[in-house]
Design an enzyme around this catalytic site. Structure first.
Site, PDB file in Angstrom:
ATOM      1  N   GLU A 195     -19.543 -53.626  31.952  1.00 53.65           N
ATOM      2  CA  GLU A 195     -18.754 -54.630  32.659  1.00 53.65           C
ATOM      3  C   GLU A 195     -18.685 -55.961  31.922  1.00 53.65           C
ATOM      4  OE1 GLU A 195     -20.597 -54.897  36.446  1.00 53.65           O
ATOM      5  OE2 GLU A 195     -20.045 -52.874  37.071  1.00 53.65           O
ATOM      6  N   ALA A 197     -20.023 -58.160  27.968  1.00 57.56           N
ATOM      7  CA  ALA A 197     -20.544 -58.031  26.603  1.00 57.56           C
ATOM      8  C   ALA A 197     -22.055 -57.853  26.628  1.00 57.56           C
ATOM      9  CB  ALA A 197     -20.173 -59.267  25.781  1.00 57.56           C
ATOM     10  N   ASN A 198     -22.554 -56.928  25.803  1.00 57.04           N
ATOM     11  CA  ASN A 198     -23.986 -56.626  25.673  1.00 57.04           C
ATOM     12  C   ASN A 198     -24.579 -56.013  26.943  1.00 57.04           C
ATOM     13  OD1 ASN A 198     -24.230 -57.546  22.967  1.00 57.04           O
ATOM     14  ND2 ASN A 198     -24.341 -59.664  23.698  1.00 57.04           N
ATOM     15  N   GLY A 219     -16.529 -45.890  22.497  1.00 52.16           N
ATOM     16  CA  GLY A 219     -15.914 -47.152  22.112  1.00 52.16           C
ATOM     17  C   GLY A 219     -15.825 -47.251  20.602  1.00 52.16           C
ATOM     18  N   GLY A 220     -15.712 -48.481  20.112  1.00 48.24           N
ATOM     19  CA  GLY A 220     -15.622 -48.698  18.676  1.00 48.24           C
ATOM     20  C   GLY A 220     -16.944 -49.087  18.063  1.00 48.24           C
ATOM     21  N   ASP A 221     -16.874 -49.711  16.896  1.00 46.16           N
ATOM     22  CA  ASP A 221     -18.091 -50.123  16.198  1.00 46.16           C
ATOM     23  C   ASP A 221     -18.864 -51.182  16.971  1.00 46.16           C
ATOM     24  OD1 ASP A 221     -17.642 -48.388  14.094  1.00 46.16           O
ATOM     25  OD2 ASP A 221     -16.472 -49.849  12.959  1.00 46.16           O
ATOM     26  N   GLY A 222     -18.161 -52.011  17.739  1.00 42.71           N
ATOM     27  CA  GLY A 222     -18.846 -53.019  18.544  1.00 42.71           C
ATOM     28  C   GLY A 222     -19.712 -52.396  19.630  1.00 42.71           C
ATOM     29  N   ASP A 529     -20.911 -55.918  10.580  1.00 41.22           N
ATOM     30  CA  ASP A 529     -20.387 -54.770  11.342  1.00 41.22           C
ATOM     31  C   ASP A 529     -19.350 -55.192  12.378  1.00 41.22           C
ATOM     32  OD1 ASP A 529     -22.212 -53.427   9.854  1.00 41.22           O
ATOM     33  OD2 ASP A 529     -23.463 -52.752  11.505  1.00 41.22           O
ATOM     34  N   GLY A 530     -18.482 -56.121  11.992  1.00 41.28           N
ATOM     35  CA  GLY A 530     -17.435 -56.563  12.888  1.00 41.28           C
ATOM     36  C   GLY A 530     -17.831 -57.677  13.820  1.00 41.28           C
TER      37      GLY A 530
END
Length: 568
Positions: A195, A197-198, A219-222, A529-530
């Site tokens: 929901e 970030a982190n 998801g992606g690399d994040g 890493d983005g």
């Protein structure tokens, strides 16, 4: 007295029906292979089909025959069977040149992995019809017994879904493509939709991980970075390891992480599987594949900043990321837009790079030996790591003191690649010969050069045969740690500089060096890493095989197996 070796189960061979064809089906437990081929009637021969089948079984038991893919036949390793179960069929059964109704179909379905082009996997199914219930039960029991021996396969997974990454289709991709495969393989899951970030990182700090066999991030690399930081941080906390000390070895994570690609960039998935495809990644997770992965820790003044598994870039790639963050509304196209603007600005940055060469490492960044499934270089590095751990546990002095190399100059880009960083737009990546689990990173230094030369260097990342390091202004080294200090950091206080308090002297010098650009940017930032890192003076150290992924590395095509010595 020597232990008595248990005899292997006998070879099982029967004539079963597949659709409207009769097939000779063979299960060889000693070779862990399931094979079937169509039975064609032979004219002018008196031997029965049953007799021929028994003869093959005897020959195989005596080692007189080997398993091969017959013409029109199929062979599937047991390790690549997803599931075996009773066929859900309410149809007619074909036998003896006619269709017959069955009250209870004596049929079972085998779901298995089929390899497609470009490392893509798909789940295929074949249904075998048996002549009676006893034969049906015998086959079903034999196959399930062999699958139960695959103890490395996960049974319960913790799944994190990022609903906002990429094209915001993470939840849809999981529910339509991944969840049905997990259900087919009898894998139970606990799904958490993030929901904020982190969210995944914070949850992993407190979650009870003992009841799970692995963690999956959609998801992606994040999103993968969140799970990576949460799992490593949790393990170091449980092991009472101070992650703020850059010289302390970190405790290895035994729980595997699976990546279902659903983001703007899926570099880690592409470099470890060979393709960014949710179904392929899900099948790797189901089969319980395991790929160790190096992790680099990044510190600033003995303060932990981030973990990196792919790229730590300063200069060009840092500026591209900084510019893209201002245009997130463009989606994945923001990287192209920012990259074009950054290329036109043609900035360079002064500083000092000090690094420790990995003198014990096999290979070099320019040897063209790519890291593949079963990589010999990574396996040898694992042995070296075990020897170091034994020396430290035994109180022996490890020979870790190596000379440092220092380079000062003006750089267009400073990149530390822990893997090839391959992606669909750059199939070979920033460093094609970088390895996933050899305990090293490839440090790429791009010195100040003309726009044309820098463009030639960038274009070579998109071609398959050219060497992007074959320029006089590009240097590459295989390292295990390095430090970077910007030029002004040698004279000014680091904290005030990072807060943007830049003296007039430095500003005047910068404008003299950049008379045409008109910008006032003294420092770049780090692309980790983005994710952006505002601290410019950093220290990196590679930790060999710190985590494990549900992957097996990029498999070679049959034509390349004999050419690449990295293959075992």
């Amino acid at each position: 007295m020597e232990p008595v070796q248990q005899p292997s189960p006998p070879v099982l061979c029967s004539v079963l029906s597949v659709k409207s064809d009769s097939c000779e089906v063979t299960l060889d437990p000693s070779r862990a292979l399931l094979s079937w081929r169509e039975v064609r009637p032979r004219r002018g021969r008196g031997s029965s089909r049953a007799g021929a089948c028994i003869t093959r079984v005897l020959h195989r038991a005596q080692g007189l025959a080997t398993h091969r893919s017959y013409a029109g036949g199929h062979t599937v390793p047991i390790s690549e069977i997803v599931s075996v179960g009773e066929a859900e069929i309410d149809e007619k059964y074909y036998q003896g040149m006619q269709w017959k109704h069955m009250c209870k179909p004596h049929a079972f379905t085998v779901h298995y992995v089929q390899r497609m082009k470009k490392h893509r996997w798909r789940c295929k199914a074949v249904t075998f019809w048996c002549s009676d219930e006893l034969l049906y039960c015998h086959w079903l029991q034999a196959l399930n017994d062999l699958l139960e021996q695959q103890t490395w396969r996960p049974k319960r997974l913790l799944v994190y879904i990022n609903p906002y990454g990429g094209k915001k289709k993470g939840k849809q991709i999981y529910e339509t493509k991944v969840a049905p495969l997990f259900s087919l393989a009898s894998i139970s899951t606990e799904v958490i939709v993030t929901e904020y970030a982190n969210h995944a990182r914070d949850n992993l700090y407190e979650a009870s991980l003992d009841k799970y066999d692995g963690i999956v991030c959609v998801g992606g690399d994040g999103m993968f970075s969140e799970v990576l930081h949460g799992l490593i941080g949790r393990v170091q906390k449980d092991s009472d390891v101070d992650h703020n000390n850059p010289k302390v070895p970190l405790s290895r994570c035994n729980m595997r992480i699976g990546i279902i690609p659903a983001g703007s960039t899926d570099c880690v998935c592409f470099a470890t599987v060979g393709i960014s495809d949710p179904v392929t990644s899900a099948l790797h997770i189901i089969l319980g594949d395991c790929q160790p992965l190096d992790v680099s820790s990044v510190h600033h003044k003995k303060m932990f900043l981030k973990y990196s598994v792919s790229l730590l870039g300063y200069g060009f790639y840092g500026d591209v990321l900084k510019g893209s963050e201002k245009n997130r509304w463009l989606g994945p196209a923001r990287y192209d837009f920012s990259g074009f603007k950054t290329f036109l600005s043609h900035r360079y940055y002064e500083g000092t790079v000090s690094f420790q060469p990995a003198q014990w490492a096999l290979g070099s960044p320019r040897d063209k030996i790519c890291c593949t499934s079963g990589c010999y270089i990574c396996r040898q590095s694992s042995k070296h790591l075990e020897e170091q751990q034994r020396e430290k546990s035994g109180g022996l002095q490890s020979n870790e003191q190596e000379d440092w190399t220092t380079i000062k100059g003006k750089f267009m880009a400073i990149n530390a690649a822990s893997m090839s960083c391959a992606c669909p737009r750059s199939p070979r990546g920033l460093s094609p010969a970088a390895h996933l689990a050899d305990g090293t990173a490839d440090l790429i230094l791009v010195r100040k050069c003309s726009r044309l030369d820098f463009l030639r260097h960038l274009i070579r990342h998109t071609t398959s045969n050219s060497d992007q390091f074959d320029f006089p202004f590009v240097d590459v080294y295989r390292i295990k740690s390095f430090h970077f200090t910007p030029k002004h950091f040698e004279e000014e206080d680091a904290e005030s500089t990072d807060l943007g308090i830049i003296g007039k002297k430095n500003f005047a010098q910068f404008c003299t060096d950049h008379p045409s650009c008109g910008c006032n940017q003294l420092n770049s930032l780090w692309n980790c890493d983005g994710e952006t890192l505002e601290q410019t003076a950093i220290e990196l150290r590679v930790h060999c095989q710190l985590i494990k992924l549900f992957a097996r590395g990029i498999e070679e095509s049959p034509k390349e197996e004999d050419k690449n010595p990295s293959r075992v």
